[in-house]
Design a protein around this motif. Structure first.
Motif, PDB file in Angstrom:
ATOM      1  N   GLY A 137      45.653  26.543  45.335  1.00  0.00           N
ATOM      2  CA  GLY A 137      45.798  27.497  44.319  1.00  0.00           C
ATOM      3  C   GLY A 137      44.825  28.747  44.705  1.00  0.00           C
ATOM      4  O   GLY A 137      44.595  29.760  43.864  1.00  0.00           O
ATOM      5  N   SER A 138      44.287  28.519  45.740  1.00  0.00           N
ATOM      6  CA  SER A 138      42.949  29.792  45.800  1.00  0.00           C
ATOM      7  C   SER A 138      43.366  30.578  47.021  1.00  0.00           C
ATOM      8  O   SER A 138      43.561  30.161  48.254  1.00  0.00           O
ATOM      9  CB  SER A 138      41.745  28.839  46.297  1.00  0.00           C
ATOM     10  OG  SER A 138      40.819  29.801  46.636  1.00  0.00           O
ATOM     11  N   TYR A 139      43.764  31.811  46.623  1.00  0.00           N
ATOM     12  CA  TYR A 139      44.116  32.812  47.934  1.00  0.00           C
ATOM     13  C   TYR A 139      43.046  32.893  48.942  1.00  0.00           C
ATOM     14  O   TYR A 139      43.125  33.222  49.961  1.00  0.00           O
ATOM     15  CB  TYR A 139      44.668  33.853  47.072  1.00  0.00           C
ATOM     16  CG  TYR A 139      45.125  35.039  48.308  1.00  0.00           C
ATOM     17  CD1 TYR A 139      46.356  34.726  48.655  1.00  0.00           C
ATOM     18  CD2 TYR A 139      44.611  36.055  48.315  1.00  0.00           C
ATOM     19  CE1 TYR A 139      47.015  35.555  49.620  1.00  0.00           C
ATOM     20  CE2 TYR A 139      45.060  37.109  49.357  1.00  0.00           C
ATOM     21  CZ  TYR A 139      46.154  36.754  50.005  1.00  0.00           C
ATOM     22  OH  TYR A 139      46.901  37.826  50.701  1.00  0.00           O
ATOM     23  N   THR A 140      41.753  32.807  48.384  1.00  0.00           N
ATOM     24  CA  THR A 140      40.563  33.137  49.289  1.00  0.00           C
ATOM     25  C   THR A 140      40.332  32.035  50.378  1.00  0.00           C
ATOM     26  O   THR A 140      39.571  32.366  51.290  1.00  0.00           O
ATOM     27  CB  THR A 140      39.244  33.388  48.473  1.00  0.00           C
ATOM     28  OG1 THR A 140      38.956  32.329  47.629  1.00  0.00           O
ATOM     29  CG2 THR A 140      39.569  34.547  47.528  1.00  0.00           C
ATOM     30  N   VAL A 141      40.965  30.906  50.297  1.00  0.00           N
ATOM     31  CA  VAL A 141      40.641  29.967  51.178  1.00  0.00           C
ATOM     32  C   VAL A 141      41.215  30.161  52.534  1.00  0.00           C
ATOM     33  O   VAL A 141      40.964  29.276  53.425  1.00  0.00           O
ATOM     34  CB  VAL A 141      40.899  28.591  50.713  1.00  0.00           C
ATOM     35  CG1 VAL A 141      40.318  28.242  49.251  1.00  0.00           C
ATOM     36  CG2 VAL A 141      42.323  28.461  50.706  1.00  0.00           C
ATOM     37  N   ARG A 142      42.279  31.042  52.908  1.00  0.00           N
ATOM     38  CA  ARG A 142      42.842  31.361  53.960  1.00  0.00           C
ATOM     39  C   ARG A 142      41.776  31.595  54.940  1.00  0.00           C
ATOM     40  O   ARG A 142      41.080  32.728  54.760  1.00  0.00           O
ATOM     41  CB  ARG A 142      44.015  32.245  53.746  1.00  0.00           C
ATOM     42  CG  ARG A 142      45.286  31.627  53.270  1.00  0.00           C
ATOM     43  CD  ARG A 142      46.419  32.548  53.486  1.00  0.00           C
ATOM     44  NE  ARG A 142      47.625  31.742  53.329  1.00  0.00           N
ATOM     45  CZ  ARG A 142      48.710  32.036  53.431  1.00  0.00           C
ATOM     46  NH1 ARG A 142      48.902  33.529  53.626  1.00  0.00           N
ATOM     47  NH2 ARG A 142      49.805  31.518  53.326  1.00  0.00           N
ATOM     48  N   ALA A 143      42.004  31.303  56.293  1.00  0.00           N
ATOM     49  CA  ALA A 143      41.190  31.846  57.331  1.00  0.00           C
ATOM     50  C   ALA A 143      41.845  33.204  57.817  1.00  0.00           C
ATOM     51  O   ALA A 143      42.949  33.301  57.539  1.00  0.00           O
ATOM     52  CB  ALA A 143      41.047  30.714  58.406  1.00  0.00           C
ATOM     53  N   HIS A 144      41.194  33.954  58.610  1.00  0.00           N
ATOM     54  CA  HIS A 144      41.814  34.972  59.153  1.00  0.00           C
ATOM     55  C   HIS A 144      42.859  34.704  60.257  1.00  0.00           C
ATOM     56  O   HIS A 144      42.282  34.091  61.153  1.00  0.00           O
ATOM     57  CB  HIS A 144      40.621  35.891  59.583  1.00  0.00           C
ATOM     58  CG  HIS A 144      41.028  37.403  59.990  1.00  0.00           C
ATOM     59  ND1 HIS A 144      40.567  38.361  59.147  1.00  0.00           N
ATOM     60  CD2 HIS A 144      41.516  37.909  61.073  1.00  0.00           C
ATOM     61  CE1 HIS A 144      40.861  39.458  59.586  1.00  0.00           C
ATOM     62  NE2 HIS A 144      41.629  39.316  60.682  1.00  0.00           N
ATOM     63  N   PRO A 145      43.821  35.023  60.436  1.00  0.00           N
ATOM     64  CA  PRO A 145      44.401  36.286  59.358  1.00  0.00           C
ATOM     65  C   PRO A 145      44.819  35.581  58.082  1.00  0.00           C
ATOM     66  O   PRO A 145      45.145  34.377  57.892  1.00  0.00           O
ATOM     67  CB  PRO A 145      45.731  36.574  60.030  1.00  0.00           C
ATOM     68  CG  PRO A 145      46.098  35.386  60.871  1.00  0.00           C
ATOM     69  CD  PRO A 145      44.975  34.769  61.540  1.00  0.00           C
ATOM     70  N   HIS A 146      45.273  36.375  57.091  1.00  0.00           N
ATOM     71  CA  HIS A 146      45.114  35.903  55.775  1.00  0.00           C
ATOM     72  C   HIS A 146      46.714  36.084  55.381  1.00  0.00           C
ATOM     73  O   HIS A 146      47.082  35.255  54.223  1.00  0.00           O
ATOM     74  CB  HIS A 146      44.538  36.861  54.702  1.00  0.00           C
ATOM     75  CG  HIS A 146      42.994  36.814  54.921  1.00  0.00           C
ATOM     76  ND1 HIS A 146      42.387  35.921  54.918  1.00  0.00           N
ATOM     77  CD2 HIS A 146      42.370  37.725  55.719  1.00  0.00           C
ATOM     78  CE1 HIS A 146      41.161  36.181  55.014  1.00  0.00           C
ATOM     79  NE2 HIS A 146      41.139  37.398  55.679  1.00  0.00           N
ATOM     80  N   VAL A 147      47.535  36.716  55.855  1.00  0.00           N
ATOM     81  CA  VAL A 147      49.047  36.775  55.864  1.00  0.00           C
ATOM     82  C   VAL A 147      49.777  36.728  56.844  1.00  0.00           C
ATOM     83  O   VAL A 147      49.605  37.310  57.922  1.00  0.00           O
ATOM     84  CB  VAL A 147      49.231  38.459  54.860  1.00  0.00           C
ATOM     85  CG1 VAL A 147      50.639  38.627  54.560  1.00  0.00           C
ATOM     86  CG2 VAL A 147      48.356  38.723  53.748  1.00  0.00           C
TER      87      VAL A 147
END
Length: 227
Positions: A27-37
């Motif tokens: 549920g945390s959007y900020t945990v994604r590594a780069h790239p994010h989308v």
């Protein structure tokens, strides 16, 4: 997970359900590594009766998690059918039509080694494809180009690699369908060193790579030849 692995499996991740996406990512959007989308899609040529290339129609399909995040930010709660109501669609289209001044459009066209200049995006439309939000928009060429005998090189990317674009759609050449062919060169994950990919993975959501055009080196590309 190494970045090289995540790039290789990105297309599979596009089809996760909303629930699976939220669960896997806690549920945390900020945990994604780069790239994010992660976005797949493509583009179509808009061709005049005189066989001039006048505009390009760009299509994006956001991954399921990004769709969930974006709609939540707009206070849109999808019905079980995963369809947008007319009012929700109008809200999404109005919100996403506010492109930033430095928007590069994810589509980069060159002809004879020189960039083809594009107008600002217009006529954005939105719809749901399963659990994924799809948008399309037009970018007019500042100067229309005759197609006969031309070869266009097109990259599908965002310069900072905040968005990872995957070129998946078959292009439509409209009135020039009998006169143009294309060849796609997917990004080769072995073309970048592990060091570069690992450094990208370490970047936070508000950070950008030292190379402000890193997306160009990690791009799917297409060559369009017309006769």
């Amino acid at each position: 997970m190494k970045m090289s692995i995540s790039v290789q499996v990105r297309k599979k991740s596009l089809f996760r359900s909303f629930l699976a996406a939220a669960t896997i990512l806690a549920g945390s959007y900020t945990v994604r590594a780069h790239p994010h989308v992660f976005v797949d899609g493509g583009f179509d040529f808009v061709v005049s009766e005189a066989k001039q290339f006048t505009a390009i129609r760009v299509t994006w399909r956001y991954d399921a998690f990004e769709t969930l995040y974006m709609l939540s930010e707009m206070n849109v709660s999808l019905a079980p059918s995963l369809e947008l109501s007319d009012s929700e669609r109008e809200l999404v289209e109005a919100t996403l039509s506010s492109f930033p001044p430095d928007f590069d459009g994810s589509v980069h066209i060159s002809l004879d080694g020189s960039p083809v200049a594009l107008q600002d995006p217009r006529n954005l439309t939105a719809r749901m494809i399963g659990d994924r939000l799809e948008i399309t928009f037009l970018r007019d060429l500042k100067v229309p180009v005759g197609l006969r005998g031309q070869k266009f090189n097109i990259g599908f990317y965002e310069r900072t690699y905040f968005f990872a674009f995957s070129l998946s759609d078959i292009p439509d050449f409209g009135r020039a369908a009998d006169h143009c062919s294309y060849q796609v060169t997917p990004y080769d994950t072995s073309a970048q060193s592990d060091e570069v990919l690992q450094e990208l993975q370490k970047l936070g959501r508000e950070e950008t790579p030292e190379d402000s055009n890193i997306g160009a080196t990690l791009a799917d590309r297409m060559v369009v030849s017309c006769f």
